[in-house]
Design an enzyme around this catalytic site. Structure first.
Site, PDB file in Angstrom:
ATOM      1  N   LYS A   5       5.021  -7.960   4.752  1.00 19.05           N
ATOM      2  CA  LYS A   5       4.330  -8.350   5.981  1.00 19.05           C
ATOM      3  C   LYS A   5       5.339  -8.745   7.076  1.00 19.05           C
ATOM      4  CE  LYS A   5      -0.062  -8.006   4.679  1.00 19.05           C
ATOM      5  NZ  LYS A   5      -0.215  -7.243   3.415  1.00 19.05           N
TER       6      LYS A   5
HETATM    7  C1  PLP Z   1      -1.620  -7.719   2.540  1.00 19.65           C
HETATM    8  C2  PLP Z   1      -3.063  -7.832   2.780  1.00 19.65           C
HETATM    9  C3  PLP Z   1      -3.892  -8.684   2.032  1.00 19.65           C
HETATM   10  C4  PLP Z   1      -3.439  -9.409   0.816  1.00 19.65           C
HETATM   11  O1  PLP Z   1      -2.298 -10.166   0.947  1.00 19.65           O
HETATM   12  P1  PLP Z   1      -1.364 -10.487  -0.321  1.00 19.65           P
HETATM   13  O2  PLP Z   1      -0.506 -11.594   0.200  1.00 19.65           O
HETATM   14  O3  PLP Z   1      -0.588  -9.251  -0.643  1.00 19.65           O
HETATM   15  O4  PLP Z   1      -2.247 -10.935  -1.419  1.00 19.65           O
HETATM   16  C5  PLP Z   1      -5.223  -8.794   2.386  1.00 19.65           C
HETATM   17  N1  PLP Z   1      -5.731  -8.087   3.401  1.00 19.65           N
HETATM   18  C6  PLP Z   1      -4.986  -7.253   4.135  1.00 19.65           C
HETATM   19  C7  PLP Z   1      -5.614  -6.506   5.260  1.00 19.65           C
HETATM   20  C8  PLP Z   1      -3.632  -7.067   3.828  1.00 19.65           C
HETATM   21  O5  PLP Z   1      -2.900  -6.196   4.525  1.00 19.65           O
END
Ligand code: PLP
Length: 397
Positions: free
Chosen positions: A186
């Site tokens: 992210k």
């Molecule tokens: C990455 C993501 C998640 C989940 O996040 P994690 O930290 O990987 O559990 C949920 N929703 C969206 C749209 C994402 O891109």
């Protein structure tokens, strides 16, 4: 796009401070921790950055979604409207809460279409989870007005859109709760981490308790805290929080780089009328982690995706064929395959996700390509990339 591209002494210093105390736990151990509270510090800084009253930092974005659903009282049998284009975690969180995902169409923002959401409302709808996909916003003003009018809880999955805003207000602060992810890929990362934010003090308390076995976090002696309700362990460690703290301080610099790269790309691609840009309700608020664009139809998009790959333009996603981000390929979800019986299997009549028909979303996703915008591109790399893209677009047009 991913914060891991820019690790340096700042992350190392924050982590080192935690290791020096030996206290990896975010609560208690007051004397041993020498005043170092990385998770709390992150929560304060993040709330201030977003302009929201409360933040609870937790183990992941997926955990954040589960926490938000619990804190908003969404549970067994409740219908929750979700988009078919999202990371599958959004749907997992709803299913594991015992609730029933109801898919509604997206529009050319690549996010839920407010009109489609209105049509999908029933008297069992308890919540809408809007997902701000690929760094930019849904029509969040229309969606929040609709949810307010119909007394439905709005939860924002802003996991991909940290730092983005709509008319100056941070994404994640429009709904009753906003969810963020700081996973390894992210915009800013904790290694693994997530957060929920809200202006609602009661929901915040439930969120912080639910993520920590129902602890009420009152008083200074953890051993004597009360447990007003049950919860689970969705906690983050101080080590992860420390990395996040260093990354959060870089967020504005990351956004500036991404936006500058995106600006150059958009200018360069303007002469290709058959390549159109994703609709973004407030361009200035785009976090610019991706450049998402449309080709005239599925055949042109497939040809373009293949040609971009062949020319070495990496980081391009043709989501329509991807099995993590679009319902079309989620065979395991459609079959409700799980290690144990899910509550949804007891819902009458049981929803049949194999027959979900979303022609508009299919049509849009079939001609969409998104390209990751990297922080580490040099000017020369960006120029080469734009030259290669221009050659591909010339040949397709
Ligand atoms: C990455 C993501 C998640 C989940 O996040 P994690 O930290 O990987 O559990 C949920 N929703 C969206 C749209 C994402 O891109």
């Amino acid at each position: 796009m991913p914060g891991f591209e820019k690790f340096d002494d700042a992350e190392r210093k924050e982590v080192q401070e935690v290791l020096e105390t030996g206290v990896l736990f975010r609560y208690g151990f007051d004397a041993a921790r020498k005043g170092r509270w990385k998770a709390f510090e992150f929560e304060k800084a993040f709330s201030e950055r977003l302009g929201v009253r409360h933040c609870h930092l937790c183990a992941s974005g997926t955990a954040a979604l589960s926490i938000a659903l619990a804190a908003c009282g969404i549970g067994a049998g409740d219908e929750v409207i979700v988009p078919p284009f999202t990371f599958v975690a959004t749907v997992e969180a709803v299913l594991l809460a015992g609730a029933v995902p109801v898919f509604a169409e997206i529009d050319e923002t690549l996010c839920l279409d407010p009109d489609a959401v209105e049509k999908a409302l029933t008297d069992r709808t308890k919540a809408v989870i809007v997902v701000h996909m690929c760094g930019a916003m849904a029509r969040i003003d229309a969606l929040s007005a609709l949810c307010r009018k119909r007394s439905v809880t709005l939860i924002e999955d802003a996991c991909q859109s940290v730092g983005a805003s709509f008319q100056g207000k941070a994404l994640g602060t429009f709904g009753r709760m906003g969810c963020f992810s700081f996973d390894p890929v992210k915009t800013i990362t904790c290694g693994e981490g997530g957060a929920v934010v809200t202006d609602d003090e009661t929901r915040y308390r439930v969120a912080a308790g639910f993520a920590d076995h129902g602890h009420d976090h009152e008083g200074t002696d953890r051993g004597r805290e009360g447990h007003p309700f049950l919860g689970t362990n969705f906690r983050i460690s101080e080590l992860n929080a420390a990395v996040g703290l260093a990354q959060l301080k870089k967020l504005d610099a990351f956004l500036a780089i991404q936006r500058a790269h995106k600006h150059k790309l958009v200018e360069r691609l303007r002469p290709f009328p058959h390549v159109t840009m994703r609709q973004i309700p407030d361009e200035a608020g785009d976090s610019a982690t991706f450049l998402s664009f449309f080709l005239p139809d599925e055949a042109a998009a497939r040809k373009t995706a293949a040609a971009l790959a062949e020319k070495g333009v990496d980081g391009c996603f043709y989501w329509y064929d991807n099995n993590w981000h679009y319902l079309r390929q989620w065979d395991h979800i459609k079959a409700l395959k799980a290690p144990a019986i899910l509550p949804i299997m007891l819902v009458e009549p049981r929803p049949d996700y194999r027959s979900v028909h979303l022609p508009r979303s299919d049509e849009i996703m079939g001609r969409t390509i998104s390209m990751q915008i990297k922080l580490s591109w040099t000017d020369a790399e960006l120029e080469n990339r734009m030259d290669a893209m221009a050659r591909v677009f010339d040949a397709i047009g």
